[in-house]
Design a protein around this motif. Structure first.
Motif, mmCIF file in Angstrom:
data_model
loop_
_atom_site.group_PDB
_atom_site.id
_atom_site.type_symbol
_atom_site.label_atom_id
_atom_site.label_comp_id
_atom_site.label_asym_id
_atom_site.label_seq_id
_atom_site.Cartn_x
_atom_site.Cartn_y
_atom_site.Cartn_z
ATOM 1 N N ASN A 265 24.941 31.175 31.066
ATOM 2 C CA ASN A 265 25.016 29.845 31.668
ATOM 3 C C ASN A 265 24.959 28.808 30.536
ATOM 4 O O ASN A 265 23.964 28.722 29.826
ATOM 5 C CB ASN A 265 23.841 29.674 32.634
ATOM 6 N N CYS B 192 16.988 30.222 34.269
ATOM 7 C CA CYS B 192 17.872 29.568 35.245
ATOM 8 C C CYS B 192 18.128 30.410 36.482
ATOM 9 O O CYS B 192 18.787 29.950 37.413
ATOM 10 C CB CYS B 192 19.202 29.187 34.584
ATOM 11 N N CYS C 143 18.105 35.871 34.588
ATOM 12 C CA CYS C 143 17.577 35.015 33.529
ATOM 13 C C CYS C 143 16.300 34.351 34.031
ATOM 14 O O CYS C 143 16.289 33.750 35.109
ATOM 15 C CB CYS C 143 18.620 33.968 33.155
ATOM 16 N N CYS D 54 21.965 26.528 30.225
ATOM 17 C CA CYS D 54 20.646 27.161 30.133
ATOM 18 C C CYS D 54 20.243 27.316 28.663
ATOM 19 O O CYS D 54 21.049 27.721 27.830
ATOM 20 C CB CYS D 54 20.685 28.528 30.811
ATOM 21 N N CYS E 215 21.751 34.707 28.050
ATOM 22 C CA CYS E 215 22.168 34.142 29.331
ATOM 23 C C CYS E 215 23.497 33.423 29.118
ATOM 24 O O CYS E 215 23.642 32.652 28.176
ATOM 25 C CB CYS E 215 21.116 33.152 29.841
HETATM 26 ZN ZN LIG Z 1 19.776 31.247 32.060
#
Ligand SMILES: [Zn+2]
Lengths: 396, 148
Positions: free
Chosen positions: B39, B25, B22, B42, B37
């Motif tokens: 996360n 992040c 990504c 993020c 992504c």
């Molecule tokens: Zn990310």
């Protein structure tokens, strides 16, 4: 507590390889739970089924199938699929309906007729499904993951294959006392050691079988329970259905890789620990309050990990508990007094419900020869594929 | 086996698993995650293809003494030969990646923590097709330095 729902009835169809339809098993379990509750099917206002795949039908079914078998009577219906956590989500759905006032009394049913041998994903080319991919690309069966966890414990904590075998010996001894269990024969350490290796270091008797089986519960409001003469019923005080937190840093079924820890540090608690942690928090009790626990012993080594994840001991100390006999019937904190999956085998939609049936009988003091004396608080812990948590705390 | 999971037409030296990183992040995903992504903290950056570290350390290992069911491809007419599975920690990416060990390696050849590297392998072949994959194998001990 205002959040309590009562367990008015519990019932099972004995587990085994019976060669019949899941509908038959579920109907037998449902009728047993209704009889135990002392109410008629027509009084049930909501039926919640934990899903299974119906042969010939490309999808999951449950709630309405059991409602039809018991006789259409117009009840509200729900069907839930959450892999091995399906039963806990079914319990949670019924609980939410009761607490919100949508229903006073609900029937929860899970049943399955399992295939022989390894579980496998459904057919076709499905490269967007991580479960299909792990079989296709790696041939990584469920026991392969159990083998990875077992070997990791040996390397990190010094667990031995003999420690693993002791879990089977303990659970088989409990299962021998349970009329609903599939396997009712004592097993020795020598029996485990003599069984064939399936996924190094685990042997056939370290790994649970697949089974047919069913379990059902009648849940109701505390008011409904009082009206039906149950002044002091077993109560469900917490149901945890948590998901993991990113990054999930421990390799887990059915994933080929873990989440990256580059951007975010992993939680100090494992996913499995967070499942029980959420249930403890909701119930306002801790591991020290438990009289017994039913945990998801897909493999013997995994049961030791659950001891740590539900807080019975520190990380890496699970083997010591089984060595001391603390988790055996008669021990300080019996785990899998029912005999566990080691004695029942897996009937996926039913097993989280069956765990609650065992807590119910234990907390009522009606578990017969496997009774944990004076049981007051019990916890179930289980985990469904793809990140489904499952834990129930029941009290008396 | 599945498009874009590892380099093709490279020799053993340059063979790599391919993931995505990504851009916001720096989280790395394997198998590749081209759409988003994962996360939760993020806002979501562009995923870019990234070769993963060639070497890592054994997290755990096991084997498969019984033939796995389909969709694993194996010829039921041929006697089953167990293969070994290795989960490998890649330090730079902060991930553990599962894979089969190179043919002939057994669990007796492995130890948790030992260094292994990724190499190209064949998962299954029939008359028309060879399905390629990745294998983990122990890093050969460095040859003793020759002093003159
Ligand atoms: Zn990310």
């Amino acid at each position: 507590m205002t959040g309590d729902v009562a367990v008015l009835g519990a019932g099972m169809h004995p587990w085994g390889k019976w060669g019949r339809s899941f509908v038959e098993y579920g109907t037998v379990a449902a009728r047993a739970a209704l009889a135990d509750a002392g109410i008629g099917w027509q009084e049930v206002q909501s039926v919640v089924g934990a899903d299974t795949v119906r042969g010939g039908y490309p999808g999951y079914v449950a709630g309405a199938t059991f409602a039809q078998a018991l006789g259409w009577q117009g009840a509200r219906v729900t069907s839930v699929y959450a892999a091995c956590a399906s039963g806990a989500q079914a319990v949670n759905t019924a609980r939410a309906q009761i607490l919100s006032g949508m229903a006073d009394v609900a029937l929860v049913v899970g049943a399955d007729a399992a295939p022989k041998g390894f579980f496998a994903p459904v057919g076709g080319d499905r490269p967007d499904d991580p479960d299909w991919l792990r079989f296709r690309v790696l041939g990584a069966t469920n026991p392969a993951y159990f083998g990875l966890y077992a070997r990791r414990r040996m390397a990190l904590y010094g667990d031995t294959v003999e420690d693993f075998g002791q879990v089977k010996v303990k659970n088989a001894a409990a299962g021998a006392l349970n009329p609903n269990a599939r396997y009712r024969r004592a097993v020795t350490a020598e029996d485990v050691a003599a069984s064939a290796v399936v996924a190094d270091p685990l042997r056939l008797l370290d790994i649970c079988a697949t089974s047919d089986g069913a379990a059902a519960l009648v849940l109701c409001s505390m008011e409904f329970a009082r009206r039906h003469g149950a002044a002091n019923p077993v109560r469900i005080r917490a149901v945890s259905t948590v998901t993991p937190t990113f990054p999930k840093a421990v390799l887990d079924l059915p994933d080929i890789a873990t989440d990256s820890t580059v951007a975010v540090a992993p939680s100090p608690d494992s996913f499995r620990a967070s499942i029980a942690g959420a249930a403890y928090e909701e119930a306002g009790v801790g591991p020290g309050d438990l009289s017994l626990a039913e945990v998801y012993d897909l493999s013997t080594a995994l049961e030791l990990e659950w001891y740590e994840d539900i807080g019975l001991c520190g990380t890496g100390e699970g083997a010591k508990l089984v060595q001391e006999g603390a988790t055996a019937l008669g021990g300080r904190i019996p785990v899998n007094a029912s005999g566990g999956l080691a004695s029942f085998g897996e009937a996926v939609p039913a097993q989280a419900i069956a765990q609650v049936c065992e807590l119910t009988w234990q907390l009522r003091g009606t578990a017969g020869e496997r009774q944990v004396p004076g049981a007051r608080v019990g916890l179930t812990a289980n985990q469904g594929l793809f990140g489904h948590g499952s834990s129930v705390i029941a009290v008396r | 086996m599945v498009a874009g999971w590892f380099t093709v037409d490279t020799d053993q030296e340059d063979f790599r698993l391919l993931g995505t990183r990504c851009s916001a992040c720096a989280s790395v995903f394997f198998p590749r995650q081209d759409a988003f992504c994962r996360n939760p903290a993020c806002q979501g950056g562009e995923p870019a293809e990234v070769p993963l570290s060639k070497r890592g350390r054994v997290w755990s290992y096991t084997d498969s003494r019984y033939r796995p069911p389909a969709p694993y491809m194996s010829d039921p007419a041929v006697a089953w030969v167990p293969y070994t599975l290795v989960a490998v920690e890649l330090a730079a990416e902060g991930i553990v990646v599962l894979g089969q060990a190179a043919p002939g390696l057994t669990t007796a050849d492995l130890v948790v923590g030992m260094e292994v590297e990724v190499v190209p392998g064949v998962l299954h072949e029939d008359a028309e097709t060879a399905w390629t994959t990745w294998h983990w194998q122990p890093v050969p001990a460095a040859p003793a330095e020759v002093r003159s």
